[in-house]
Design a protein around this motif. Structure first.
Motif, PDB file in Angstrom:
ATOM      1  N   PHE A 228      -8.757  -6.828  -9.122  1.00 30.82           N
ATOM      2  CA  PHE A 228      -7.424  -7.197  -9.586  1.00 30.82           C
ATOM      3  C   PHE A 228      -6.355  -6.256  -9.051  1.00 30.82           C
ATOM      4  O   PHE A 228      -5.166  -6.521  -9.170  1.00 30.82           O
ATOM      5  N   GLY A 229      -6.760  -5.124  -8.498  1.00 34.22           N
ATOM      6  CA  GLY A 229      -5.832  -4.138  -7.972  1.00 34.22           C
ATOM      7  C   GLY A 229      -6.563  -2.842  -7.684  1.00 34.22           C
ATOM      8  O   GLY A 229      -7.759  -2.703  -7.970  1.00 34.22           O
ATOM      9  N   LYS A 230      -5.844  -1.892  -7.133  1.00 36.12           N
ATOM     10  CA  LYS A 230      -6.411  -0.579  -6.827  1.00 36.12           C
ATOM     11  C   LYS A 230      -5.634   0.497  -7.582  1.00 36.12           C
ATOM     12  O   LYS A 230      -4.427   0.367  -7.799  1.00 36.12           O
ATOM     13  N   VAL A 231      -6.335   1.561  -7.991  1.00 41.12           N
ATOM     14  CA  VAL A 231      -5.693   2.645  -8.736  1.00 41.12           C
ATOM     15  C   VAL A 231      -5.842   3.953  -7.975  1.00 41.12           C
ATOM     16  O   VAL A 231      -6.817   4.161  -7.249  1.00 41.12           O
TER      17      VAL A 231
ATOM     18  N   LEU B 219     -12.437  -7.252 -12.909  1.00 43.09           N
ATOM     19  CA  LEU B 219     -12.513  -8.153 -14.055  1.00 43.09           C
ATOM     20  C   LEU B 219     -13.891  -8.067 -14.701  1.00 43.09           C
ATOM     21  O   LEU B 219     -14.910  -8.176 -14.019  1.00 43.09           O
ATOM     22  N   LYS B 220     -13.918  -7.910 -16.025  1.00 43.41           N
ATOM     23  CA  LYS B 220     -15.162  -7.912 -16.784  1.00 43.41           C
ATOM     24  C   LYS B 220     -15.483  -9.286 -17.364  1.00 43.41           C
ATOM     25  O   LYS B 220     -16.584  -9.512 -17.863  1.00 43.41           O
ATOM     26  N   LYS B 221     -14.502 -10.192 -17.343  1.00 46.13           N
ATOM     27  CA  LYS B 221     -14.689 -11.556 -17.829  1.00 46.13           C
ATOM     28  C   LYS B 221     -14.123 -12.530 -16.802  1.00 46.13           C
ATOM     29  O   LYS B 221     -13.175 -12.207 -16.086  1.00 46.13           O
ATOM     30  N   SER B 222     -14.682 -13.703 -16.769  1.00 49.63           N
ATOM     31  CA  SER B 222     -14.116 -14.755 -15.934  1.00 49.63           C
ATOM     32  C   SER B 222     -12.879 -15.320 -16.618  1.00 49.63           C
ATOM     33  O   SER B 222     -12.945 -15.784 -17.758  1.00 49.63           O
ATOM     34  N   VAL B 223     -11.729 -15.249 -15.947  1.00 53.34           N
ATOM     35  CA  VAL B 223     -10.464 -15.706 -16.521  1.00 53.34           C
ATOM     36  C   VAL B 223      -9.644 -16.407 -15.451  1.00 53.34           C
ATOM     37  O   VAL B 223      -9.948 -16.349 -14.256  1.00 53.34           O
ATOM     38  N   MET B 224      -8.597 -17.064 -15.889  1.00 57.18           N
ATOM     39  CA  MET B 224      -7.643 -17.702 -14.987  1.00 57.18           C
ATOM     40  C   MET B 224      -6.258 -17.116 -15.250  1.00 57.18           C
ATOM     41  O   MET B 224      -5.735 -17.256 -16.355  1.00 57.18           O
ATOM     42  N   PRO B 225      -5.641 -16.445 -14.278  1.00 59.05           N
ATOM     43  CA  PRO B 225      -4.284 -15.921 -14.494  1.00 59.05           C
ATOM     44  C   PRO B 225      -3.227 -16.997 -14.309  1.00 59.05           C
ATOM     45  O   PRO B 225      -3.419 -17.974 -13.580  1.00 59.05           O
ATOM     46  N   SER B 226      -2.119 -16.827 -14.993  1.00 55.34           N
ATOM     47  CA  SER B 226      -0.935 -17.648 -14.781  1.00 55.34           C
ATOM     48  C   SER B 226       0.283 -16.747 -14.808  1.00 55.34           C
ATOM     49  O   SER B 226       0.245 -15.642 -15.366  1.00 55.34           O
ATOM     50  N   MET B 227       1.348 -17.213 -14.204  1.00 58.33           N
ATOM     51  CA  MET B 227       2.626 -16.502 -14.162  1.00 58.33           C
ATOM     52  C   MET B 227       2.539 -15.149 -13.465  1.00 58.33           C
ATOM     53  O   MET B 227       3.406 -14.292 -13.684  1.00 58.33           O
ATOM     54  N   LEU B 228       1.522 -14.928 -12.636  1.00 56.77           N
ATOM     55  CA  LEU B 228       1.547 -13.743 -11.788  1.00 56.77           C
ATOM     56  C   LEU B 228       2.805 -13.792 -10.929  1.00 56.77           C
ATOM     57  O   LEU B 228       3.146 -14.814 -10.339  1.00 56.77           O
ATOM     58  N   THR B 229       3.507 -12.688 -10.862  1.00 60.26           N
ATOM     59  CA  THR B 229       4.743 -12.633 -10.105  1.00 60.26           C
ATOM     60  C   THR B 229       4.751 -11.390  -9.230  1.00 60.26           C
ATOM     61  O   THR B 229       4.149 -10.364  -9.582  1.00 60.26           O
ATOM     62  N   LEU B 230       5.421 -11.472  -8.101  1.00 63.48           N
ATOM     63  CA  LEU B 230       5.604 -10.316  -7.226  1.00 63.48           C
ATOM     64  C   LEU B 230       6.949  -9.643  -7.471  1.00 63.48           C
ATOM     65  O   LEU B 230       7.289  -8.680  -6.786  1.00 63.48           O
ATOM     66  N   ASN B 231       7.699 -10.139  -8.438  1.00 63.32           N
ATOM     67  CA  ASN B 231       9.015  -9.591  -8.764  1.00 63.32           C
ATOM     68  C   ASN B 231       8.834  -8.418  -9.719  1.00 63.32           C
ATOM     69  O   ASN B 231       8.512  -8.594 -10.894  1.00 63.32           O
ATOM     70  N   GLU B 232       9.042  -7.212  -9.230  1.00 62.20           N
ATOM     71  CA  GLU B 232       8.756  -6.020 -10.026  1.00 62.20           C
ATOM     72  C   GLU B 232       9.675  -5.916 -11.241  1.00 62.20           C
ATOM     73  O   GLU B 232       9.268  -5.429 -12.296  1.00 62.20           O
ATOM     74  N   ALA B 233      10.906  -6.368 -11.117  1.00 60.27           N
ATOM     75  CA  ALA B 233      11.821  -6.328 -12.260  1.00 60.27           C
ATOM     76  C   ALA B 233      11.324  -7.236 -13.378  1.00 60.27           C
ATOM     77  O   ALA B 233      11.375  -6.873 -14.565  1.00 60.27           O
ATOM     78  N   ILE B 234      10.831  -8.431 -13.030  1.00 59.62           N
ATOM     79  CA  ILE B 234      10.305  -9.353 -14.044  1.00 59.62           C
ATOM     80  C   ILE B 234       9.051  -8.783 -14.682  1.00 59.62           C
ATOM     81  O   ILE B 234       8.839  -8.926 -15.887  1.00 59.62           O
ATOM     82  N   VAL B 235       8.206  -8.116 -13.881  1.00 58.13           N
ATOM     83  CA  VAL B 235       7.006  -7.483 -14.449  1.00 58.13           C
ATOM     84  C   VAL B 235       7.406  -6.481 -15.518  1.00 58.13           C
ATOM     85  O   VAL B 235       6.805  -6.422 -16.593  1.00 58.13           O
TER      86      VAL B 235
ATOM     87  N   ALA C 266       0.833  -1.210   0.000  1.00 62.68           N
ATOM     88  CA  ALA C 266       0.000   0.000   0.000  1.00 62.68           C
ATOM     89  C   ALA C 266       0.863   1.253   0.000  1.00 62.68           C
ATOM     90  O   ALA C 266       0.969   1.966   1.000  1.00 62.68           O
ATOM     91  N   ASN C 267       1.493   1.550  -1.123  1.00 57.49           N
ATOM     92  CA  ASN C 267       2.287   2.766  -1.269  1.00 57.49           C
ATOM     93  C   ASN C 267       1.398   3.856  -1.872  1.00 57.49           C
ATOM     94  O   ASN C 267       0.943   3.733  -3.004  1.00 57.49           O
ATOM     95  N   PRO C 268       1.131   4.927  -1.129  1.00 58.42           N
ATOM     96  CA  PRO C 268       0.190   5.950  -1.627  1.00 58.42           C
ATOM     97  C   PRO C 268       0.678   6.687  -2.868  1.00 58.42           C
ATOM     98  O   PRO C 268      -0.117   7.341  -3.547  1.00 58.42           O
ATOM     99  N   ASN C 269       1.964   6.579  -3.186  1.00 60.62           N
ATOM    100  CA  ASN C 269       2.499   7.273  -4.359  1.00 60.62           C
ATOM    101  C   ASN C 269       2.397   6.459  -5.639  1.00 60.62           C
ATOM    102  O   ASN C 269       2.697   6.968  -6.719  1.00 60.62           O
ATOM    103  N   ASP C 270       1.993   5.216  -5.549  1.00 59.83           N
ATOM    104  CA  ASP C 270       1.920   4.370  -6.735  1.00 59.83           C
ATOM    105  C   ASP C 270       0.609   4.570  -7.473  1.00 59.83           C
ATOM    106  O   ASP C 270      -0.449   4.782  -6.867  1.00 59.83           O
ATOM    107  N   ASP C 271       0.695   4.487  -8.801  1.00 59.99           N
ATOM    108  CA  ASP C 271      -0.515   4.605  -9.617  1.00 59.99           C
ATOM    109  C   ASP C 271      -1.403   3.377  -9.463  1.00 59.99           C
ATOM    110  O   ASP C 271      -2.631   3.485  -9.504  1.00 59.99           O
ATOM    111  N   ILE C 272      -0.773   2.196  -9.321  1.00 58.13           N
ATOM    112  CA  ILE C 272      -1.519   0.948  -9.163  1.00 58.13           C
ATOM    113  C   ILE C 272      -0.917   0.167  -7.995  1.00 58.13           C
ATOM    114  O   ILE C 272       0.305   0.034  -7.884  1.00 58.13           O
ATOM    115  N   THR C 273      -1.779  -0.350  -7.135  1.00 54.93           N
ATOM    116  CA  THR C 273      -1.351  -1.209  -6.038  1.00 54.93           C
ATOM    117  C   THR C 273      -2.025  -2.563  -6.183  1.00 54.93           C
ATOM    118  O   THR C 273      -3.256  -2.643  -6.294  1.00 54.93           O
ATOM    119  N   PHE C 274      -1.228  -3.627  -6.193  1.00 56.94           N
ATOM    120  CA  PHE C 274      -1.749  -4.979  -6.306  1.00 56.94           C
ATOM    121  C   PHE C 274      -1.709  -5.654  -4.934  1.00 56.94           C
ATOM    122  O   PHE C 274      -0.934  -5.254  -4.061  1.00 56.94           O
TER     123      PHE C 274
END
Length: 338
Positions: free
Chosen positions: A274-277, A308-324, A248-256
């Motif tokens: 899926f996240g907050k903006v 989410l506007k559609k039902s989907v299944m995510p894969s490869m979600l990562t918490l590594n910001e460099a990989i994102v 929860a960083n208040p300076n970020d545009d998107i928080t997951f």
């Protein structure tokens, strides 16, 4: 920038992934003779931080290191050891390099790495290939699963030998398995996070199973009846101008969410957050397999949340910001029925 050998260099199997560069210096294709032809092709360390591939192949080859005496491989093996320079630093790829799993198609002004990849393809086309296995890890928490680019019987058989969870995808076309899928059954096996014993054991057992397989025709149709088959429909990226984090960083545009990778391989219903903006100007990119941006099909902004506007299944979600930043936030999948 390709070395081709017909034997293992002395001492290679004593090295860890971050030590290979001292001996190999560059990408290396090693052809090892076995009892059956054509050879099984295995590519490892296309990403230098995904070390399960080397751990598994090192253990397997130690078992057969006297293959030219009393313990021949049950099938010939062609082993491609990719980005040893990045592996030295345990990085996906270095700043001056392209992603080694995005070099398997030529661009109008080819990179040296693309030319090298075409040399590997040509060498293997000329020898014939029984099947191609590309071993990878995830940075986020995922189950083990296989990815294929074709839905023919042999490809499905190859995938089911690894796991029930199978992902069918047709983009990006620059990856190794797509290139090899043009002339043999080809798979990417995702073995969880790096260095974990279960991933190494699974990859090792799978490669050995394939080495001992006489043909795909001998496998019964029932072997693929229980596959959980999913189709990749979009890759999700974060626009480079937006800041993001998993706290929860208040300076970020998107928080997951802090544990967002727990959503991997979960079928999420419409309306899932899926996240907050911070502002309505923040958004996610969702690029379909046809290359068209389709974020409005999958996401909406409501009351400061990405919904989410559609039902989907995510894969490869990562918490590594460099990989994102280097690759993506995740892939979105839908279930396919046979």
């Amino acid at each position: 920038m390709l070395t081709i050998l017909d034997r293992l260099p002395d001492g290679l199997l004593d090295l860890d992934a971050d030590q290979l560069f001292a001996v190999l210096k560059q990408p290396t294709l090693i052809h090892l003779q076995g009892d059956r032809q054509p050879s099984l092709f295995v590519s490892i360390l296309l990403h230098g931080n995904e070390t399960t591939s080397w751990l598994a192949m090192r253990e397997l080859l130690r078992k057969y290191q006297n293959y030219n005496q009393n313990q021949r491989l049950p099938r010939s093996l062609s082993l491609f050891i990719g980005n040893v320079e990045a592996a030295q630093q345990r990085q996906r790829h270095l700043a001056h390099q392209p992603d080694y799993n995005r070099i398997w198609q030529m661009s109008p002004q080819p990179l040296p790495e693309q030319i090298m990849a075409q040399q590997v393809i040509a060498a293997m086309r000329s020898r014939g290939v029984f099947a191609s296995i590309d071993i990878h890890n995830n940075t986020g928490r995922n189950p083990h699963y296989g990815c294929i680019t074709r839905l023919d019987r042999d490809s499905l058989q190859l995938a089911r030998l690894f796991d029930r969870n199978v992902v069918y995808y047709t983009s990006p076309k620059t990856v190794q398995s797509f290139a090899f899928g043009e002339f043999c059954p080809a798979i990417v096996v995702e073995c969880g996070q790096p260095d974990l014993p279960d991933g190494t054991a699974h990859a090792l057992a799978y490669v050995e199973t394939c080495l001992n397989l006489e043909s795909f025709a001998n496998l019964p149709e029932s072997a693929i009846a229980d596959i959980n088959l999913f189709h990749t429909v979009a890759i999700v990226k974060i626009p480079p101008e937006l800041n993001f984090s998993f706290c929860a960083n208040p300076n970020d545009d998107i928080t997951f969410p802090a544990a967002m990778d727990e959503l991997n391989f979960c079928e999420l219903p419409i309306g899932t957050t899926f996240g907050k903006v911070k502002t309505e100007n923040a958004y996610l990119l969702a690029i379909g397999e046809d290359g068209v941006e389709k974020s409005e099909r999958f996401f909406a902004i409501q009351d400061g949340e990405i919904i989410l506007k559609k039902s989907v299944m995510p894969s490869m979600l990562t918490l590594n910001e460099a990989i994102v930043r280097q690759d993506c936030l995740c892939y979105l999948m839908e279930r396919l029925t046979s």
